[in-house]
Every structure is written in structure tokens, then in C-alpha cells.
Design an enzyme around this catalytic site. Structure first.
Site, PDB file in Angstrom:
ATOM      1  N   SER A 293      33.948  56.207 106.880  1.00  0.00           N
ATOM      2  CA  SER A 293      34.891  56.238 105.767  1.00  0.00           C
ATOM      3  C   SER A 293      34.586  55.212 104.684  1.00  0.00           C
ATOM      4  CB  SER A 293      36.312  56.022 106.283  1.00  0.00           C
ATOM      5  OG  SER A 293      36.717  57.113 107.073  1.00  0.00           O
TER       6      SER A 293
ATOM      7  N   GLU B 253     -11.327  45.947 114.016  1.00  0.00           N
ATOM      8  CA  GLU B 253     -11.519  45.304 112.722  1.00  0.00           C
ATOM      9  C   GLU B 253     -12.926  45.464 112.152  1.00  0.00           C
ATOM     10  OE1 GLU B 253      -9.168  43.768 110.982  1.00  0.00           O
ATOM     11  OE2 GLU B 253      -7.609  44.097 112.482  1.00  0.00           O
TER      12      GLU B 253
END
Length: 843
Positions: free
Chosen positions: A388, A112
Site C-alpha cells: 500500500s 586471467e
């Protein structure tokens, strides 16, 4: 001496026009530089004083906010509170600096803020580097915030990113550095930071994700935690293990580059696989986790620039479309193990479901999986192969849209079983079939043939309008059976089917209706985008009509039936495992809708292999739809699908009866008529036509509700012709006549017995047969039985009586000898099992 040429005098410049160039003397340079430096110093002092004093003032006024913000609250569709996004007493336990391992601090600093221990709150070197990278990239690609600034930023819970916001952050950062030590600042930061799952603070995170104390954390665990603050919902190891592991590797590489760890330590820590604690499920108490996660994601999208931390502790009021009745039905059925296939090991068969109101796009309920140990992997947003269930989207929908196809159009896949090198399998064979029947039975060849007729390009374009962005690799006929490169999500499928349900108009799925801030002022209100007609309303109606038959007997989705109209489609996808011969599937679907709501259900395994495949096909997905929707919609008023004006209807030809037969029965002096009922004979009766040979036209002899009748009105020596038709009283329509049958009635001889002759009596003056009027003085006597002058009456066959319809089964011929026929309505049709079960892409 030659005369010298005169030289012309230079023209004199007018007086007052000469301009002397000023020279910068060293003295002037000195004073200019001096005053520039002085002004810069003064401005710097003023700026520094402003930053310091302003930061000190704000820090003093809002020091309490360093510890905690105000909880944001989520409400359901009725304005009832569902949950708080952050509770001061939940999932938080502060750690002292001496409890935090040094290597854990190093992991956060390396990730950081690499110069945390060198700068004074603002790292001008990092800011400069970020500016250069942003300029090169021509966009903001790197931030320059320090850990101190991030801590300062969390005090202010607004989402704006203005200069003044950044300046305020900087001033507070400087104030923090002046007031607190580095150790105190990093401790406050680690105790405050959000780690996802409602967990705040490094101590609670270690216990929640690893079930361990801070002092016992291993290097790979430290790196995992250090990688999470950038995106806690994405990088935590429960939500998305793969992304978390990738992020962990980045943190370890940064630690290695900054010489906090050796290469060997880095490699060993990278290789460890995460396993969630056994008691993790007990720690999770938030209700409706998948839905709440989705709301948070949507809130961050509609509030650009806001962090999840700011959203959670910003005191916001988030109003949603959550229907708790529907959500509880989803949770109940997804928690029932009997609704899912049994797995051979610990990897559970999974599922996902989303319910939305297609009338306004509001999301009613959601299930991201069977459990919420991995709630971040919201399967509603995970792409799978639709099988399908994709046929209406890419094949039949585009065909209907052309106007050349209708539900009763006969498709002719028998004319082409292979399409180049592509030969799809179809357990139903390749016989001609109507589009409606092809959808009902989920026929594969019919879908591929139809897409080939309308063109793959048109199919892809139609799918794109419904929100399906297919890749260039998907431009092939396999997409008719849902064979996609990347697949689609349940959310996308629900949105696409919602368009069919909504009369072809676009639907915008959303879960948030409005957001208010802590001061009860609206900061966001949902506004629906302009509605678009994505397909003809006739196309949407025809598709709805056809997909309702999927739930009828003989269809593939009978398990989805509930106590209101439903249209939908099943789908499965092949397992795709090399060298594995099995009819089991990778994915099972049911996507359907009532006139009010649309829902999509997916079932399968997160990781498919030979041991983890779906064996029950799409029937279980259809059953899940039925179980959930029946409960979820109990308070939703029932309506029906509304047929738009302008749609066409099939002109059905009434099918004729078959096997017509007519036989004369001498012993009973009758003609016995019988025939076989045609298919789909519900609601029809029969008319028998008759004519005698001498008559020119047939006439209705009898109306019958059964398939047999007797003609008792025949005469000997006569010849009759018969035929029968099926009659639909509702449409007042007769079928074509059956074959005509001629019946000859044989002659019947009548035996008249001989009577003896009586001798003549003397004539006494009486006139036989006259009434006794007092003139002849005698009685009237009957004529002698053998008198040849009197006609002899013989017994004739019954005259047939009055012909009338007899729905009770009697033939109504007036002689009482009718026979009752079979009860055509008794019991109704027998429901058959799912014909597509176990067949890849067949249902």
C-alpha cells in the site's frame, strides 16, 4: 582498273606528349621490399628499445609501488575522517611462492591469462583476438591484458585509458618480465590483488573467506577466489553468494577446458554451497559498512574507467554527506533484536533503511541489513513488493494531478467491487469514503477504484516521473496495491516520496560531494542536475496533508510519530505462497518524511516461505522509523510544511447537534433543554435560540459550552419555541438548526387569603394617608391590610436575570441553578491499534 579509295593517314601526336608506362623490374621490387623490411626492423628496434628502456626507468623509479599504494580516505558531512579504504597493516599477509598450491595458480592463469607462462609480458595473440572481437561487436568487449600487465597497471593509479597509459603498462610489463621470473611475477600479483572486504592478497583472502590456510584450500574455494578479481564487490561469496557461485562455475569450466581438472572434479566443485566462517563478524571492523559500500559504488560511477583497486589505494580524499549522528541511530536500532520479529531458525528477519535530505538530495544514513556478514547484499538496493505504500505514487498522486480530485473528494468503490476478473479484498468494505480517509485507513477498494478512474496508463506514467520504471506486465489495476512484477527498492521509494516532500520538484539522491586526488586537486565535484517540476505543487501539498493523518489516531502509522510534523504511508505485501492460508505478509514498509528529511524502512525475510513471513504487519516498520528519526534528527532545526499559494480548502459544514429535547419541570418552574454533541465537536460551543409564541423572530437565549441548559425565565400561560445550533467561534460559523420544539407553560392560580373587616372609627378630622405636616396633627397610618382599594402584590417567578455565556458549565440564567456539563477536553482521544495489522495490502 577501279581507283582504290584513299586511306587517311593517322593523325600524328604532338611531340612531347607521349608518356611511357614504367615497369617494376625485379630489381626495383627487391630494393623496395628490402628498404621496407629495414625500416620496419629499425622502427621495431626503436620501439622495443623505447618500451624496454622506458619500462626499466619507470620500474626503477617506482619499484616501491609494487608493494602498496596510498590509502584513500572517506570523510563525513563535517569533513571528519570516517575510515581509510586501505591500510597497509590491515588484511594483508604475503605468501611465498612455495606456499601457493599449484592448482590455485592454475585457476588464476586459466581465468586471467591462459598464455602467462609462454609470453614475455605482452600476449600479442590475445591482443589480436581481443581486437577482432571488439571490431565484430563494434565496442570494447574483451581485454588483452596479461597478468604481468595487470600487475604493472596497479602501479599507476590514474583512471585514464589512453594509448600512452597502455603503452606505459606494456613497457613496465616487459621490464617486469626481464627482471623477474614467472614465479616471482605471479607471486607478486597474488599478494597484491584485492579480494573485496578490505582484504588484499591471496593468503589473507583464504583465511578471511574460508578460515583456512592456502595449503588446505579445496578446488571449489580456489575457483571462488580466482573468480573474484574481476569484480571483488560483486563476486565475493559473502556479498552475493549466487553471483559468486555463477562466477565460480565459469572458472571451473575454463580449468576443465584447459585440462587442469577432470569433468567430475568440475561438477563436484560447482555444486558446493558456500557457508561463511562463524567468526566472520569479528573480523569486520570497518564502521558504517553499508554506507561506505554505497560510497565506493557511487565513486566508481562518477569516475568512469577507474577500478576499485585504483580507488582504494589511489590516495583519494572522498567527501560525503554522511551524518554520523543519524548513522549511529540507524546502527543502534538495527542492532537491537527487539525491533525485529523472532525467526524460528537461523534465518533472521531482515530490514533496510535509508535517510536522505530531500532539500538537496544528500544521503544522510543507511542500513543495508541487520548485520554485515552479507553487507554486499545492500537491501537498500534490493527490489521488494511495496504494498500500500505504492498507493500515493500510482493511484492518488495521478488522481490529484488531474485537478478533478481533492482530499475531501468522496470515492465510491461501492459502485464497483470487481474490475473484470480482479476483485481486491478490503477489510473495510466498499462504502463511500473521502480520499483522505482512504489513505489514513489504507483502504484497498478505494485505491483500485481511483486508479481505474484515472487510467492505468496515467498511473504508470506518474510513477515513471518519480523514478519507478514499471514493466509492460505491470499495466493492470493490481499496481494500485503495490502488486508489481519486479518490485521497487527502498532507495527508489525514498526518492519518490522526496518529491512529495520537496513541493513536487525532482530530487537527486547522492552520497559524494567531492573527490580530491593525492595532490589535493579536485577530480570530481557534485553538480545537481537542473530541478524539474514533476508534479503540481498543489498535488504535493494535498498528498502531504493527507499522509499526515496516517499518523493520527485511527491511522495505520501511529508508531512513526516523533516530536515534529511527519507525513507517510505504511505498506504490506501478501506472502504469495501457494497453498498457504495465512494473513502474514512478505514485506512490511513505512515511507515518510518531515519538512527536512525523507526515510524509507523495509522489513522482511531475504527468502520468504511458510516459516519466514512477517506477522506484525507494517506497525514494526513505522515504529522503526519513529525510533530512528527521533534520535537522528535531534540536531536538525525544526520547521514546518509550507503551504503553497493557490491550494483549495474544504468548506466544511458544521454538523448540527442531535437528539434535541426540551421538557418543562413544574416543581422547579423551568424548561430543561439537552442535546447530543455532533462528531468532531472539538472547539465548538452551542447557541440556544428561543421565541415566545407572540414574537415574530427567534433570538439567542443563551451560549453554552455544555450539552444541557435550563430556562428559568418562563412565565405561566406562555408558549415558547426552542432550537439549538453548534457554533465555531474561530470560523464564526453556525451549523444548521436542530429540530424546533414547542413548550407550553401551564397557568398558575394564585390564592389570596380573606382579611376581616374592622369597624369604622369616628371621624376625627384626619385625612388618612396624609403626612403629618403639623396641619392635621396626626400620624400617617398604613392602609388596612384588607383595604379593597389597595392592590395586592402576588409573588411572581424569577425574571431570568441577565443571560450570559457560562463556560464553566452553569447555564447562566441568573437563578444559580445551572448544572455543569461533562469535560469535553479531558484526556483527549484514545489511540487505537493499527487497523490494518494482519491484513494483506490493507495498511
Amino acid at each position: 582498273m577501279a581507283e582504290q579509295p584513299r586511306r587517311s593517314k593517322p593523325k600524328e601526336k604532338p611531340r612531347g606528349t607521349t608518356k611511357k608506362k614504367k615497369r617494376m623490374t625485379p630489381r626495383k621490387w627487391f630494393f623496395a621490399a628490402f628498404f621496407t623490411v629495414v625500416i620496419a626492423i629499425v622502427c621495431g628496434i626503436i620501439g622495443y628499445l623505447f618500451i624496454t628502456l622506458n619500462g626499466e626507468r619507470i620500474l626503477t623509479e617506482k619499484a616501491d609501488m609494487l608493494e602498496l599504494g596510498e590509502a584513500s580516505i572517506i570523510y563525513d558531512a563535517n569533513g571528519k575522517e570516517v575510515t581509510k579504504l586501505y591500510d597497509a597493516n590491515a588484511n594483508r599477509e604475503n605468501a611465498e611462492y612455495n606456499e601457493i598450491p599449484k592448482q590455485l595458480i592454475n585457476a588464476f592463469v586459466a581465468t586471467e591469462d591462459q598464455r602467462f607462462f609462454q609470453h614475455s609480458g605482452i600476449d600479442f595473440f590475445s591482443v589480436g583476438r581481443a581486437v577482432v572481437k571488439d571490431v565484430i561487436a563494434r565496442s570494447k568487449v574483451e581485454g588483452g591484458s596479461t597478468i604481468t600487465q595487470q600487475l604493472a597497471k596497479n602501479i599507476f593509479l590514474t583512471a585514464d585509458k589512453t594509448f600512452f597509459r597502455k603503452a606505459t603498462e606494456a613497457s613496465i610489463a616487459v621490464a617486469l618480465e626481464n627482471k623477474y621470473t614467472k614465479e616471482e611475477i605471479i607471486t607478486m600479483y597474488l599478494n597484491r590483488i584485492y579480494f573485496g572486504k578490505g582484504v588484499h592478497g591471496i593468503k589473507a583472502a583464504a583465511e578471511y573467506y574460508f578460515d583456512t590456510d592456502l595449503k588446505d584450500l579445496k578446488l571449489w574455494q580456489m575457483a571462488t577466489l580466482a573468480g573474484m578479481p574481476k569484480a571483488p564487490n560483486r563476486y565475493n561469496p559473502i556479498n552475493d553468494p549466487e553471483s559468486s557461485m555463477t562466477r565460480r562455475s565459469v572458472v571451473l569450466k575454463l580449468m576443465y577446458d584447459q585440462k587442469y581438472i577432470s569433468e567430475q572434479e568440475m561438477d563436484e566443485a560447482k555444486a558446493v554451497a558456500y557457508e561463511a566462517p562463524a567468526d566472520l563478524e569479528e573480523k569486520e571492523t570497518d564502521p558504517y559498512k553499508a554506507y561506505i559500500d554505497y560510497v565506493i559504488e557511487e565513486a566508481l560511477k562518477v569516475m568512469p574507467g577507474m577500478t576499485e583497486e585504483e580507488l582504494r589505494i589511489g590516495g583519494y580524499r572522498i567527501y560525503t554527506s554522511l551524518n554520523q549522528t543519524a548513522q549511529q541511530a540507524v546502527e543502534k536500532e538495527f542492532n537491537d533484536d527487539d525491533n525485529f520479529e523472532k525467526s524460528p531458525d537461523d534465518q533472521k528477519a531482515q530490514g533496510a533503511m535509508i535517510i536522505m535530505d530531500h532539500r538537496d538530495g544528500t544521503i544522510q544514513a543507511m542500513a543495508g541489513g541487520r548485520d554485515y556478514v552479507r553487507k554486499g547484499l545492500n537491501r537498500v538496493e534490493v527490489k521488494r513488493q511495496p504494498g500500500s505504500a505504492f498507493k500515493p505514487i500510482v493511484s492518488y498522486g495521478p488522481a490529484l494531478e488531474t485537478g478533478d480530485y481533492l482530499p475531501w473528494t468522496v470515492l465510491n468503490p461501492d459502485s464497483q467491487k470487481c474490475f473484470g476478473d480482479y476483485c481486491p479484498r478490503d477489510p473495510h468494505g466498499a462504502s463511500p469514503v473521502t480520499m483522505q480517509q482512504a489513505i489514513k485507513e489504507s483502504r484497498n477498494l478505494a485505491a483500485v477504484w481511483t486508479l481505474n478512474q484515472v487510467g492505468v496508463g496515467n498511473g504508470v506514467a506518474f510513477a515513471k516521473k518519480l523514478g519507478m520504471e514499471l514493466t509492460s506486465e505491470d499495466r493492470n489495476l493490481a499496481i494500485a496495491l503495490g502488486g508489481l512484477t519486479e518490485g521497487v527498492t527502498p532507495l527508489q521509494m525514498a526518492e519518490a516520496y522526496s518529491v512529495f516532500a520537496n513541493g513536487g520538484k525532482s530530487v537527486d539522491p547522492h552520497s559524494i560531494t567531492k573527490i580530491e586526488n593525492a595532490e589535493n586537486k579536485k577530480v570530481y565535484t557534485y553538480k545537481a542536475p537542473p530541478s524539474k517540476q514533476l508534479m503540481k505543487k498543489e498535488t504535493a501539498w494535498y498528498m502531504t496533508e493527507m499522509m499526515q493523518t496516517v499518523l493520527e489516531s485511527g491511522g495505520t502509522g501511529t508508531g512513526a510519530r516523533i516530536d515534529r510534523p511527519v507525513a507517510g504511508k505504511t505498506g504490506t505485501s501478501q506472502h504469495g505462497i501457494p497453498n498457504f492460508n495465512s494473513s502474514a505478509n512478505r514485506d512490511a514498509w513505512f515511507v515518510g518524511y518531515t519538512p527536512e528529511w525523507t526515510a524509507a524502512v523495509w522489513m522482511g525475510y531475504d527468502i520468504t516461505d511458510k516459516q519466514h513471513v512477517i506477522k506484525k504487519s507494517s506497525s514494526q516498520a513505522a515504529a522503526m522509523f519513529g525510533k530512528v528519526m527521533k534520535q537522528a534528527m535531534k540536531n536538525v532545526p525544526k520547521s514546518s510544511f509550507k503551504e503553497p499559494s493557490g491550494v483549495k480548502h474544504e468548506v466544511k459544514e458544521q454538523v448540527s447537534p442531535t437528539n434535541f429535547n426540551a421538557v418543562y419541570i413544574p416543581e422547579q418552574a423551568k424548561v430543561q433543554l439537552s442535546w447530543a454533541a455532533p462528531e468532531n465537536s472539538e472547539g465548538i460551543t452551542y447557541r440556544v435560540y428561543r421565541k415566545e409564541k407572540s414574537e415574530s423572530d427567534f433570538s439567542v437565549f443563551v451560549d453554552a459550552a455544555t450539552t444541557s441548559v435550563d430556562d428559568m425565565s418562563v412565565f405561566p400561560g406562555m408558549t415558547y419555541q426552542y432550537y439549538v445550533v453548534a457554533y465555531n467561534a474561530e470560523e464564526d460559523k453556525e451549523s444548521k438548526p436542530s429540530e424546533s420544539i414547542t413548550v407550553e407553560i401551564p397557568e398558575t392560580e394564585v390564592d389570596i387569603p380573606e382579611q376581616p373587616m374592622e369597624p369604622d372609627k369616628p371621624d376625627d378630622g384626619e385625612i388618612p394617608g396624609l403626612p403629618d405636616d403639623g396641619t392635621n396633627g396626626g400620624e400617617v397610618s398604613p392602609p388596612p391590610s384588607g383595604d379593597p382599594n389597595q392592590p395586592v402584590e402576588t409573588e411572581t417567578p424569577g425574571n431570568g436575570g441577565t443571560v450570559s455565556p457560562n463556560p464553566g458549565g452553569n447555564n447562566g440564567n441568573g437563578n444559580g441553578n445551572g448544572t455543569a456539563g461533562p469535560d469535553q477536553g479531558a484526556g483527549g482521544p484514545i489511540e487505537s491499534a493499527d487497523p490494518g495489522a494482519g491484513n494483506s495490502n490493507a495498511n
